[in-house]
Design a protein around this motif. Sequence first.
Motif, PDB file in Angstrom:
ATOM      1  N   ASN A  14       0.843  -1.209   0.000  1.00 56.95           N
ATOM      2  CA  ASN A  14       0.000   0.000   0.000  1.00 56.95           C
ATOM      3  C   ASN A  14       0.874   1.252   0.000  1.00 56.95           C
ATOM      4  OD1 ASN A  14      -0.884  -2.285   1.565  1.00 56.95           O
ATOM      5  ND2 ASN A  14      -2.750  -1.192   2.030  1.00 56.95           N
ATOM      6  N   GLN A  15       0.332   2.312  -0.563  1.00 54.31           N
ATOM      7  CA  GLN A  15       0.986   3.620  -0.452  1.00 54.31           C
ATOM      8  C   GLN A  15       0.287   4.372   0.678  1.00 54.31           C
ATOM      9  OE1 GLN A  15       3.665   4.765  -2.239  1.00 54.31           O
ATOM     10  NE2 GLN A  15       3.707   2.622  -2.888  1.00 54.31           N
ATOM     11  N   PHE A  16       0.983   4.553   1.791  1.00 55.29           N
ATOM     12  CA  PHE A  16       0.345   5.192   2.946  1.00 55.29           C
ATOM     13  C   PHE A  16       0.607   6.711   2.938  1.00 55.29           C
ATOM     14  CE2 PHE A  16       0.928   0.777   4.339  1.00 55.29           C
ATOM     15  CZ  PHE A  16      -0.386   0.480   4.656  1.00 55.29           C
ATOM     16  N   ASP A  17      -0.468   7.463   3.199  1.00 56.21           N
ATOM     17  CA  ASP A  17      -0.324   8.925   3.264  1.00 56.21           C
ATOM     18  C   ASP A  17       0.350   9.352   4.554  1.00 56.21           C
ATOM     19  OD1 ASP A  17      -1.924   9.805   0.833  1.00 56.21           O
ATOM     20  OD2 ASP A  17      -3.275   8.395   1.829  1.00 56.21           O
ATOM     21  N   ALA A  18       0.203   8.538   5.605  1.00 58.21           N
ATOM     22  CA  ALA A  18       0.857   8.839   6.871  1.00 58.21           C
ATOM     23  C   ALA A  18       1.086   7.545   7.633  1.00 58.21           C
ATOM     24  CB  ALA A  18       0.009   9.797   7.714  1.00 58.21           C
ATOM     25  N   VAL A  19       2.122   7.546   8.455  1.00 61.62           N
ATOM     26  CA  VAL A  19       2.466   6.383   9.282  1.00 61.62           C
ATOM     27  C   VAL A  19       2.615   6.879  10.717  1.00 61.62           C
ATOM     28  CG1 VAL A  19       4.163   4.554   9.703  1.00 61.62           C
ATOM     29  CG2 VAL A  19       3.729   5.329   7.352  1.00 61.62           C
ATOM     30  N   TYR A  20       1.918   6.233  11.651  1.00 56.61           N
ATOM     31  CA  TYR A  20       1.993   6.609  13.068  1.00 56.61           C
ATOM     32  C   TYR A  20       2.500   5.411  13.852  1.00 56.61           C
ATOM     33  CZ  TYR A  20      -1.063  10.319  11.427  1.00 56.61           C
ATOM     34  OH  TYR A  20      -1.587  11.378  10.733  1.00 56.61           O
ATOM     35  N   SER A  21       3.522   5.610  14.690  1.00 62.74           N
ATOM     36  CA  SER A  21       4.079   4.452  15.389  1.00 62.74           C
ATOM     37  C   SER A  21       4.446   4.784  16.827  1.00 62.74           C
ATOM     38  CB  SER A  21       5.317   3.941  14.645  1.00 62.74           C
ATOM     39  OG  SER A  21       6.360   4.882  14.708  1.00 62.74           O
ATOM     40  N   CYS A  22       4.429   3.738  17.651  1.00 63.11           N
ATOM     41  CA  CYS A  22       4.841   3.867  19.051  1.00 63.11           C
ATOM     42  C   CYS A  22       5.203   2.476  19.541  1.00 63.11           C
ATOM     43  CB  CYS A  22       3.689   4.434  19.892  1.00 63.11           C
ATOM     44  SG  CYS A  22       4.185   4.774  21.599  1.00 63.11           S
ATOM     45  N   GLY A  23       6.406   2.344  20.095  1.00 58.21           N
ATOM     46  CA  GLY A  23       6.811   1.027  20.576  1.00 58.21           C
ATOM     47  C   GLY A  23       8.198   1.050  21.160  1.00 58.21           C
ATOM     48  N   ALA A  24       8.756  -0.118  21.338  1.00 60.73           N
ATOM     49  CA  ALA A  24      10.074  -0.262  21.963  1.00 60.73           C
ATOM     50  C   ALA A  24      11.152   0.315  21.037  1.00 60.73           C
ATOM     51  CB  ALA A  24      10.328  -1.736  22.240  1.00 60.73           C
ATOM     52  N   PRO A  25      12.338   0.620  21.586  1.00 64.17           N
ATOM     53  CA  PRO A  25      13.387   1.257  20.777  1.00 64.17           C
ATOM     54  C   PRO A  25      13.721   0.506  19.480  1.00 64.17           C
ATOM     55  CG  PRO A  25      13.977   1.335  23.101  1.00 64.17           C
ATOM     56  CD  PRO A  25      12.715   0.531  23.015  1.00 64.17           C
ATOM     57  N   GLY A  26      13.769  -0.816  19.519  1.00 62.76           N
ATOM     58  CA  GLY A  26      14.091  -1.581  18.304  1.00 62.76           C
ATOM     59  C   GLY A  26      13.056  -1.356  17.207  1.00 62.76           C
ATOM     60  N   MET A  27      11.800  -1.343  17.587  1.00 64.00           N
ATOM     61  CA  MET A  27      10.730  -1.104  16.611  1.00 64.00           C
ATOM     62  C   MET A  27      10.811   0.323  16.060  1.00 64.00           C
ATOM     63  SD  MET A  27       6.607  -1.243  17.122  1.00 64.00           S
ATOM     64  CE  MET A  27       6.455  -3.006  17.185  1.00 64.00           C
ATOM     65  N   MET A  28      11.108   1.272  16.929  1.00 65.35           N
ATOM     66  CA  MET A  28      11.187   2.663  16.472  1.00 65.35           C
ATOM     67  C   MET A  28      12.355   2.857  15.500  1.00 65.35           C
ATOM     68  SD  MET A  28       8.567   4.235  17.724  1.00 65.35           S
ATOM     69  CE  MET A  28       7.884   2.716  17.112  1.00 65.35           C
ATOM     70  N   LYS A  29      13.454   2.145  15.745  1.00 65.13           N
ATOM     71  CA  LYS A  29      14.587   2.228  14.804  1.00 65.13           C
ATOM     72  C   LYS A  29      14.199   1.657  13.450  1.00 65.13           C
ATOM     73  CE  LYS A  29      18.564   2.261  17.818  1.00 65.13           C
ATOM     74  NZ  LYS A  29      19.591   1.573  18.516  1.00 65.13           N
ATOM     75  N   TYR A  30      13.489   0.542  13.468  1.00 62.10           N
ATOM     76  CA  TYR A  30      13.044  -0.079  12.211  1.00 62.10           C
ATOM     77  C   TYR A  30      12.113   0.870  11.433  1.00 62.10           C
ATOM     78  CZ  TYR A  30       9.889  -2.782   9.300  1.00 62.10           C
ATOM     79  OH  TYR A  30       9.094  -3.195   8.263  1.00 62.10           O
ATOM     80  N   ILE A  31      11.157   1.476  12.131  1.00 61.95           N
ATOM     81  CA  ILE A  31      10.225   2.393  11.449  1.00 61.95           C
ATOM     82  C   ILE A  31      10.989   3.624  10.943  1.00 61.95           C
ATOM     83  CG2 ILE A  31       8.206   3.916  11.766  1.00 61.95           C
ATOM     84  CD1 ILE A  31       7.468   0.963  11.695  1.00 61.95           C
ATOM     85  N   ASN A  32      11.910   4.107  11.754  1.00 60.70           N
ATOM     86  CA  ASN A  32      12.699   5.279  11.352  1.00 60.70           C
ATOM     87  C   ASN A  32      13.473   4.988  10.059  1.00 60.70           C
ATOM     88  OD1 ASN A  32      13.612   7.964  11.903  1.00 60.70           O
ATOM     89  ND2 ASN A  32      15.586   7.110  12.504  1.00 60.70           N
ATOM     90  N   GLN A  33      14.072   3.810   9.993  1.00 54.14           N
ATOM     91  CA  GLN A  33      14.850   3.464   8.786  1.00 54.14           C
ATOM     92  C   GLN A  33      13.931   3.198   7.593  1.00 54.14           C
ATOM     93  OE1 GLN A  33      17.122   0.150  10.227  1.00 54.14           O
ATOM     94  NE2 GLN A  33      18.529   1.496  11.329  1.00 54.14           N
TER      95      GLN A  33
END
Length: 266
Positions: free
Chosen positions: A193-212
């Motif tokens: 899917n092409q997402f217009d926005a992505v919202y995330s919250c979780g442990a540091p490892g997950m946040m690094k993955y979403i950030n990358q």
Amino acid sequence: MNPTCKKRLGAIRLETMKVVAQEEIAPAIFEIVLEGEMVEAMRAGQFLHLRVPDDAHLLRRPISISSIDKVNKQCHLIYRIEGAGTAVFSTLSQGDTLDVMGPQGNGFDLSDLDEQSQVLLVGGGIGVPPLLEVAKELHARGVKVVTVFGFANKDAVILETELAQYGQVFVTTDDGSYGIKGNVSVVINDLDNQFDAVYSCGAPGMMKYINQTFYDHPRAYLSLESRMACGMGACYACVLKVPESETVSQRVCEDGPVFRTGTVVL
Ligand SMILES: Cc1cc2nc3c(=O)[nH]c(=O)nc-3n(C[C@H](O)[C@H](O)[C@H](O)COP(=O)(O)OP(=O)(O)OC[C@H]3O[C@@H](n4cnc5c(N)ncnc54)[C@H](O)[C@@H]3O)c2cc1C
Ligand code: FES
């Protein structure tokens, strides 16, 4: 507004909020419902800085707002017992009160999304609660919501039924005891899917993955945690570095807790 239970220190709002209900929704995870005037000012992704109601703990504890009911002036918080402060919160029941500072932080930017839009929510463990209000508000606007949640195991799964009211939900567990085995990347890497926005919250490892993964996405957001003291921007206990700068920093409590991907060093 009751002047005896509320005062403003500059832009800081303090209020004695009433505990309307509290229940254990999973092992060591509690949902507490608070009532007060402060609810009028709350936005998805903000947090409350809660005074521990005893004499032993000086620092407040930051807990995210999970859902907001402005009509009844009530909000829900979901927290896990981690140590002494959250253990004291878990003893509260209907009729008790809590000394609350808030709402603190910037919250999620939900602007300019409508029935043509599609968003991805990614949550992990006790990072899932603040995404509930995001899903509720965007679904009400006709936005298509896809949610991917990761938990350690089946016992830790929370809010799946609630989130399913607002769109498609994928649940992963690290040990495969529920849903899809693995972490959220197992699902997200396969979504085309092409997402217009992505919202995330979780442990540091997950946040690094979403950030990358969404580093250059114009509207991908991380809700981050940091040890806090004042919770109002004054003490700099909670700072994060900014990429390619030795001098600029961002305070999680005041500039965040929500940051766009690529804007802070994780
Ligand atoms: C913006 C923000 C939102 C949060 N939202 C939630 C939520 O919705 N649900 C939830 O369960 N937890 C949430 N947390 C984590 C929560 O604040 C800690 O679990 C809690 O402060 C632990 O306090 P304690 O006294 O039980 O533990 P202790 O370990 O005894 O705490 C000792 C000190 O460390 C601090 N501390 C410990 N763990 C954390 C942590 N992970 N983050 C920040 N400070 C910590 C405490 O505030 C306290 O000052 C959030 C943290 C932040 C920064
Ligand atoms: S906790 Fe004091 S500046 Fe963030």
